[in-house]
Enzyme design. Structure first.
Site, PDB file in Angstrom:
ATOM      1  N   SER A 141       0.847  -1.190   0.000  1.00 32.10           N
ATOM      2  CA  SER A 141       0.000   0.000   0.000  1.00 32.10           C
ATOM      3  C   SER A 141       0.877   1.233   0.000  1.00 32.10           C
ATOM      4  CB  SER A 141      -0.915   0.027   1.225  1.00 32.10           C
ATOM      5  OG  SER A 141      -1.579   1.278   1.328  1.00 32.10           O
ATOM      6  N   TYR A 155      -1.383  -0.417  10.367  1.00 28.53           N
ATOM      7  CA  TYR A 155      -1.518  -0.761   8.951  1.00 28.53           C
ATOM      8  C   TYR A 155      -0.332  -0.218   8.168  1.00 28.53           C
ATOM      9  CZ  TYR A 155      -3.521  -1.155   4.271  1.00 28.53           C
ATOM     10  OH  TYR A 155      -3.727  -1.465   2.952  1.00 28.53           O
TER      11      TYR A 155
END
Length: 246
Positions: A141, A155
């Site tokens: 990501s 995350y």
């Protein structure tokens, strides 16, 4: 001749969103495709049936890859079925978000088990099976490099770890001609991140190209990295983020 004729590709997390687009593209490029999924079995069966109807050779396995033993069994099932493995694409991941003080005590272990440990163990196991010219690709990501706001510390940390892992694996496996690369998407139009969702406009605000990306665009980049054309590309991180990081 298609780019992946005669190859076997394993897509972990390959029945929905970005993973489903990658599975479709691997099959369209001629690969036999093994797909590992976690849940929603009826949906996974329908998806596999869709690919088989198009002539693809598909092997579908359910597993919680955050469990190392389950991951090993899934990869063993793939090799038992196809007898080889040429391309590994790690897609499965999770997000635990919220205020820092609100994280559960086990949040770190849960998110790193799936987002970091599982891709590492899958790569290690796959590398034992792959021949020269194998490909390992992980979906990360763009928040690994640029965190737009509060609430996603774990995350972002888990996705940032994938860069170092990719570079290390590339060094370890380069002498065998196995390449290892990382793809970092920005906002992509999926069920979890719809382009018409309530937060979509805010997610697009950092972009140079003011739209969500498509899953097929991500799959096209993965297809290049899986192909023979990318034989001299390894240890690299590819941002596909509409200019998020520009």
């Amino acid at each position: 001749m298609q780019a992946l004729d005669g190859k076997v590709a394993l897509v972990i997390g390959g029945t929905r969103g970005i993973g489903a687009a990658i599975s479709r593209r691997m099959a369209a490029d001629g690969a036999s495709v093994a797909i590992v999924y976690l849940s929603r079995a009826d949906e996974a069966d329908r998806f596999a049936g869709e690919l088989r109807d198009r002539g693809a050779d598909i092997h579908l396995t359910q597993a919680d890859v955050a469990d190392p033993a389950a991951l090993d069994r899934a990869i063993d099932a793939v090799t038992a079925h196809f007898g080889r493995l040429d391309v590994l694409v790690n897609v499965a991941g999770m997000a635990i978000v919220g205020p820092l003080d609100g994280y559960a005590d086990d949040a770190f272990d849960r998110i790193f088990a799936l987002n970091v440990r599982a891709p590492f163990l899958a790569a290690r196991r796959a590398a034992r099976i792959m021949r020269e010219g194998g490909r390992i690709i992980t979906i990360g990501s763009i928040v690994a490099d640029r965190m737009p706001g509060a609430g996603a510390t774990l995350y972002a940390a888990s996705k940032a770890a994938l860069g170092g892992m990719t570079r290390g694996l590339a060094r370890d496996l380069g002498p065998r001609g196995i390449t290892v690369n990382l793809v970092q998407p920005g906002p992509i139009d999926t069920e979890r991140n719809p382009a018409d969702g309530p937060d979509a406009a805010g997610k697009r605000s950092p972009l140079a190209i003011p739209r969500h990306g498509t899953t097929d665009e991500v799959a096209s980049l993965v297809a290049y990295l899986a192909s023979a054309d990318a034989g001299f590309v390894t240890g690299s991180t590819y941002d596909i983020d509409g200019g998020w990081s520009a």
